[in-house]
Design a protein around this motif. Structure first.
Motif, PDB file in Angstrom:
ATOM      1  N   GLY A 174      32.120  40.940  54.319  1.00  0.00           N
ATOM      2  CA  GLY A 174      32.660  41.090  53.237  1.00  0.00           C
ATOM      3  C   GLY A 174      34.302  40.859  52.880  1.00  0.00           C
ATOM      4  O   GLY A 174      34.957  41.089  52.049  1.00  0.00           O
ATOM      5  N   ILE A 175      34.792  39.886  54.118  1.00  0.00           N
ATOM      6  CA  ILE A 175      36.211  39.725  54.113  1.00  0.00           C
ATOM      7  C   ILE A 175      36.581  39.028  52.596  1.00  0.00           C
ATOM      8  O   ILE A 175      37.681  39.188  52.060  1.00  0.00           O
ATOM      9  N   ASN A 176      35.797  38.087  52.325  1.00  0.00           N
ATOM     10  CA  ASN A 176      36.544  37.001  51.393  1.00  0.00           C
ATOM     11  C   ASN A 176      35.943  38.065  49.724  1.00  0.00           C
ATOM     12  O   ASN A 176      36.417  37.674  48.890  1.00  0.00           O
ATOM     13  N   ALA A 177      35.156  39.186  49.836  1.00  0.00           N
ATOM     14  CA  ALA A 177      35.353  39.932  48.929  1.00  0.00           C
ATOM     15  C   ALA A 177      36.478  40.533  48.310  1.00  0.00           C
ATOM     16  O   ALA A 177      37.097  40.675  47.288  1.00  0.00           O
ATOM     17  N   ILE A 178      37.335  40.938  49.451  1.00  0.00           N
ATOM     18  CA  ILE A 178      38.805  41.310  49.567  1.00  0.00           C
ATOM     19  C   ILE A 178      39.786  40.327  49.401  1.00  0.00           C
ATOM     20  O   ILE A 178      40.465  40.507  48.202  1.00  0.00           O
ATOM     21  N   VAL A 179      39.633  39.167  49.817  1.00  0.00           N
ATOM     22  CA  VAL A 179      40.486  38.193  49.614  1.00  0.00           C
ATOM     23  C   VAL A 179      40.450  37.597  48.068  1.00  0.00           C
ATOM     24  O   VAL A 179      41.245  37.263  47.596  1.00  0.00           O
ATOM     25  N   ASN A 180      39.200  37.204  47.817  1.00  0.00           N
ATOM     26  CA  ASN A 180      38.888  36.483  46.505  1.00  0.00           C
ATOM     27  C   ASN A 180      39.417  37.571  45.377  1.00  0.00           C
ATOM     28  O   ASN A 180      39.580  37.006  44.182  1.00  0.00           O
ATOM     29  N   TYR A 181      38.831  38.739  45.415  1.00  0.00           N
ATOM     30  CA  TYR A 181      38.838  39.861  44.436  1.00  0.00           C
ATOM     31  C   TYR A 181      39.643  40.764  44.700  1.00  0.00           C
ATOM     32  O   TYR A 181      39.634  41.859  44.088  1.00  0.00           O
ATOM     33  N   SER A 182      40.710  40.745  45.527  1.00  0.00           N
ATOM     34  CA  SER A 182      41.781  41.895  45.627  1.00  0.00           C
ATOM     35  C   SER A 182      42.345  42.212  44.230  1.00  0.00           C
ATOM     36  O   SER A 182      42.504  43.496  44.129  1.00  0.00           O
ATOM     37  N   PRO A 183      43.037  41.323  43.404  1.00  0.00           N
ATOM     38  CA  PRO A 183      43.565  41.512  42.388  1.00  0.00           C
ATOM     39  C   PRO A 183      42.636  42.420  41.393  1.00  0.00           C
ATOM     40  O   PRO A 183      43.225  43.669  40.936  1.00  0.00           O
ATOM     41  N   ASP A 184      41.248  42.463  41.363  1.00  0.00           N
ATOM     42  CA  ASP A 184      40.212  43.258  40.948  1.00  0.00           C
ATOM     43  C   ASP A 184      40.039  44.543  41.545  1.00  0.00           C
ATOM     44  O   ASP A 184      40.075  45.708  40.626  1.00  0.00           O
ATOM     45  N   ILE A 185      40.095  44.658  42.777  1.00  0.00           N
ATOM     46  CA  ILE A 185      40.182  45.633  43.199  1.00  0.00           C
ATOM     47  C   ILE A 185      41.222  46.738  43.279  1.00  0.00           C
ATOM     48  O   ILE A 185      40.999  47.948  43.035  1.00  0.00           O
ATOM     49  N   PHE A 186      42.490  46.041  43.388  1.00  0.00           N
ATOM     50  CA  PHE A 186      43.678  46.892  43.008  1.00  0.00           C
ATOM     51  C   PHE A 186      43.813  47.384  41.735  1.00  0.00           C
ATOM     52  O   PHE A 186      44.147  48.613  41.455  1.00  0.00           O
ATOM     53  N   LYS A 187      43.214  46.668  40.732  1.00  0.00           N
ATOM     54  CA  LYS A 187      43.276  47.134  39.231  1.00  0.00           C
ATOM     55  C   LYS A 187      42.358  48.320  39.422  1.00  0.00           C
ATOM     56  O   LYS A 187      42.742  49.272  38.722  1.00  0.00           O
ATOM     57  N   SER A 188      41.093  48.253  39.829  1.00  0.00           N
ATOM     58  CA  SER A 188      40.194  49.420  39.730  1.00  0.00           C
ATOM     59  C   SER A 188      40.772  50.511  40.389  1.00  0.00           C
ATOM     60  O   SER A 188      40.204  51.940  40.335  1.00  0.00           O
ATOM     61  N   MET A 189      41.862  50.369  41.476  1.00  0.00           N
ATOM     62  CA  MET A 189      42.351  51.574  42.085  1.00  0.00           C
ATOM     63  C   MET A 189      43.711  51.962  41.390  1.00  0.00           C
ATOM     64  O   MET A 189      44.387  52.926  42.169  1.00  0.00           O
ATOM     65  N   GLY A 190      43.801  51.650  40.146  1.00  0.00           N
ATOM     66  CA  GLY A 190      45.036  52.105  39.554  1.00  0.00           C
ATOM     67  C   GLY A 190      46.380  51.189  39.414  1.00  0.00           C
ATOM     68  O   GLY A 190      47.332  51.741  38.940  1.00  0.00           O
ATOM     69  N   PHE A 191      46.239  49.997  40.106  1.00  0.00           N
ATOM     70  CA  PHE A 191      47.483  49.384  40.284  1.00  0.00           C
ATOM     71  C   PHE A 191      47.212  48.245  39.189  1.00  0.00           C
ATOM     72  O   PHE A 191      46.650  47.224  39.411  1.00  0.00           O
ATOM     73  N   LYS A 192      47.950  48.333  38.185  1.00  0.00           N
ATOM     74  CA  LYS A 192      47.607  47.763  36.824  1.00  0.00           C
ATOM     75  C   LYS A 192      48.908  46.491  36.705  1.00  0.00           C
ATOM     76  O   LYS A 192      48.396  45.566  35.819  1.00  0.00           O
ATOM     77  N   ASP A 193      49.888  46.628  37.002  1.00  0.00           N
ATOM     78  CA  ASP A 193      51.120  45.302  36.891  1.00  0.00           C
ATOM     79  C   ASP A 193      50.792  44.293  37.757  1.00  0.00           C
ATOM     80  O   ASP A 193      50.308  44.259  38.510  1.00  0.00           O
ATOM     81  N   ASN A 194      51.791  43.199  37.390  1.00  0.00           N
ATOM     82  CA  ASN A 194      51.549  42.073  38.027  1.00  0.00           C
ATOM     83  C   ASN A 194      51.900  42.231  39.771  1.00  0.00           C
ATOM     84  O   ASN A 194      51.231  41.706  40.451  1.00  0.00           O
ATOM     85  N   PHE A 195      52.980  43.192  39.752  1.00  0.00           N
ATOM     86  CA  PHE A 195      53.387  43.509  41.306  1.00  0.00           C
ATOM     87  C   PHE A 195      52.107  44.005  42.104  1.00  0.00           C
ATOM     88  O   PHE A 195      51.653  43.757  43.194  1.00  0.00           O
ATOM     89  N   GLY A 196      51.572  44.909  41.493  1.00  0.00           N
ATOM     90  CA  GLY A 196      50.369  45.576  42.238  1.00  0.00           C
ATOM     91  C   GLY A 196      49.081  44.693  42.343  1.00  0.00           C
ATOM     92  O   GLY A 196      48.398  44.812  43.284  1.00  0.00           O
ATOM     93  N   THR A 197      49.000  43.881  41.503  1.00  0.00           N
ATOM     94  CA  THR A 197      47.853  43.155  41.152  1.00  0.00           C
ATOM     95  C   THR A 197      47.955  42.042  42.436  1.00  0.00           C
ATOM     96  O   THR A 197      46.952  41.735  43.112  1.00  0.00           O
ATOM     97  N   TYR A 198      49.105  41.381  42.348  1.00  0.00           N
ATOM     98  CA  TYR A 198      48.990  40.026  43.213  1.00  0.00           C
ATOM     99  C   TYR A 198      50.064  40.267  44.496  1.00  0.00           C
ATOM    100  O   TYR A 198      49.620  39.741  45.433  1.00  0.00           O
ATOM    101  N   MET A 199      51.024  41.197  44.510  1.00  0.00           N
ATOM    102  CA  MET A 199      51.920  41.411  45.846  1.00  0.00           C
ATOM    103  C   MET A 199      51.487  42.248  46.564  1.00  0.00           C
ATOM    104  O   MET A 199      51.517  41.980  48.099  1.00  0.00           O
TER     105      MET A 199
ATOM    106  N   PHE B  35      31.099  49.016  49.307  1.00  0.00           N
ATOM    107  CA  PHE B  35      31.854  48.997  50.672  1.00  0.00           C
ATOM    108  C   PHE B  35      30.900  49.670  51.827  1.00  0.00           C
ATOM    109  O   PHE B  35      30.879  49.348  52.890  1.00  0.00           O
ATOM    110  N   ALA B  36      30.029  50.401  51.268  1.00  0.00           N
ATOM    111  CA  ALA B  36      28.817  50.970  52.143  1.00  0.00           C
ATOM    112  C   ALA B  36      28.017  49.877  52.725  1.00  0.00           C
ATOM    113  O   ALA B  36      27.709  49.816  53.920  1.00  0.00           O
TER     114      ALA B  36
END
Length: 479
Positions: A265-290, A423-424
């Protein structure tokens, strides 16, 4: 510049070449993570079509990995890598300038084709060029550069997010490092072993002197003689040999290892990190990409540690330690989603735990799987089969990558699995990977490539002598 200084410069360029192509591969892996959101908005795409933007590249990479071994054997390692840099430049620009979705998909597929060739050729080139005592570190350098490229992809995603035509800029800017890579590669010779497969012994000798500056003339003569003897003993570099004894065991090992590297699953995290961070409450561009870029900095640190320890402690401890860290990380991720109970905005501490889990996954992968994939791909087979073996391993790796790329968003957004189930599932795959490596992975630290050939010929055991191919089969094996 003295001869010794020139030789050192040539050896350094081998590592620079590997690193350069790693930057391209890493940037392409992460820049689509940012660009896909803007593409989805412009072309009105749902989850399935958005996932296809990621998957179509990987389908191209699979085809590239399949033909990469043949291509590298046919034209040589250097020409194959130059072709990759040129192709990447053209297809990155074609993708950025695409007016229609169908042309964008086509450009992404062709770009994936060039990347697939590169991930086969680079480990072969470095394994055949680097001195044995530094081979592991130089192969891991490719992973260091890959993570650096991933970070660049996220950073440019953040910087360009508010610009007009954002996704076109994100895709097109990748042509710049590709052009620079091509210029570096043009300065390099091909590998000594490839020259030997073509009967060009004088060029092989010159290349060895360039990349092994401390070797004496007698040592170079001995290495040339060893390669000549090995090549004369082999019946030829045919793909079918991978699936016959004595290399069937090696093929089984690298193909299954390659599959585990991505299905965990490493590329689930690399390719979809912005989506994962959004799901965890980080909605702005900094939280999504940085924040994804910040996570990858920990991966970069893990690779640096791996570079300085892989040729000291060996392959197995590094690989098992990395997978063990990933298992722990997925337990942390599951805990975060359970703590949030579907609402990360209310349960802020769950977001912190989730961030820690993503950091641990990245550290574990970068230290273990991410570093060792290039090492085992380059070390497992003799010269005439090395490109084919690397191709088989990376093809398996990319098939698993395609599965993960096409299903991750669907799993994350499904009521049945969600973040906890997703993630399980990756955690279970990591446990199976750990058990597989524990059982089958050889320790190749400090071994000459020719010695590793005898390991597979001896039924997966190190023979007591390695003077001739197959030597030691009747002897008591040393562990």
């Amino acid at each position: 510049m003295s001869g010794r200084q020139a030789a050192k410069s040539s050896a350094v360029l081998v590592g620079v070449a590997a690193a350069s192509l790693g930057v391209i591969y890493g940037y392409d892996t992460s820049n689509i993570a940012a660009a896909k959101d803007f593409i989805a908005t412009d072309f009105h795409l749902g989850d399935t079509a958005t996932q296809a933007l990621v998957t179509v590249v990987i389908v191209g990479e699979i085809l590239g990995a399949i033909v990469g071994g043949w291509f590298a054997n046919k034209v040589g390692r250097k020409k194959a890598m130059v072709s990759v840099a040129a192709g990447y430049t053209v297809f990155a620009l074609l993708g950025a300038l695409s007016p229609w979705l169908v042309t964008l998909y086509a450009a992404r597929f062709l770009l994936g084709l060039t990347v697939g060739i590169s991930v086969v050729v680079v480990p072969v080139f470095v394994a055949e060029s680097a001195p044995a005592k530094r081979r592991g570190a130089m192969l891991v350098t490719y992973q260091f550069a890959t993570i650096f490229g991933i970070i660049l992809g996220y950073v440019f995603g953040f910087l360009l997010a508010d610009q007009q035509h954002a996704w076109q800029w994100m895709l097109g800017i990748a042509a710049v490092p590709a052009i620079l890579v091509g210029l570096v590669l043009l300065r390099l010779p091909d590998t000594a072993r490839w020259y030997m497969t073509r009967g060009r012994e004088a060029e092989a000798r010159t290349t060895l002197a360039a990349v092994e500056p401390t070797a004496s003339a007698a040592e170079i003569d001995a290495e040339i003689a060893e390669m000549r003897a090995q090549l004369s003993d082999e019946s030829g570099g045919k793909l079918s040999q991978l699936f016959r004894q004595p290399y069937l065991r090696a093929t089984f090992f690298v193909v299954v290892l390659g599959f585990f590297i991505q299905i965990t699953g490493i590329n689930a995290i690399v390719n979809y990190s912005p989506d994962i961070f959004k799901s965890m409450g980080f909605k702005d561009n900094f939280g999504t990409y940085m924040l994804p870029a910040f996570v990858q900095l920990f991966g970069l640190l893990a690779v640096i540690i791996s570079i300085f320890t892989i040729d000291r402690f060996g392959r197995r401890p590094i690989l098992l330690g990395g997978i063990g860290t990933m298992i722990l990380a997925f337990v942390v991720m599951i805990t975060a989603y359970q703590m949030a109970d579907g609402d990360f905005e209310t349960h802020k501490s769950a977001s912190v735990v989730g961030f820690a889990g993503l950091v641990l996954v990245t550290i574990g992968f970068s230290f273990g799987f991410g570093s060792l994939v290039w090492v085992y791909a380059g070390e497992a087979f003799p010269a005439r089969l090395r490109a084919y073996g690397s191709s088989a391993m990376l093809t398996s790796d990319l098939v698993a990558n395609a599965i993960v790329a096409q299903l991750t968003l669907t799993m994350l957004h499904s009521k049945l699995l969600g973040g906890t189930g997703t993630f399980a599932l990756f955690g279970v795959m990591s446990v199976l990977a750990f058990l597989f490596v524990l059982k089958f992975a050889p320790e190749t630290k400090g071994r000459k490539l020719e010695d590793i050939q005898h390991y597979w010929e001896n039924g997966g055991k190190w023979p007591t002598t390695t003077g001739e191919p197959g030597a030691g089969q009747a002897e008591v094996a040393v562990k």
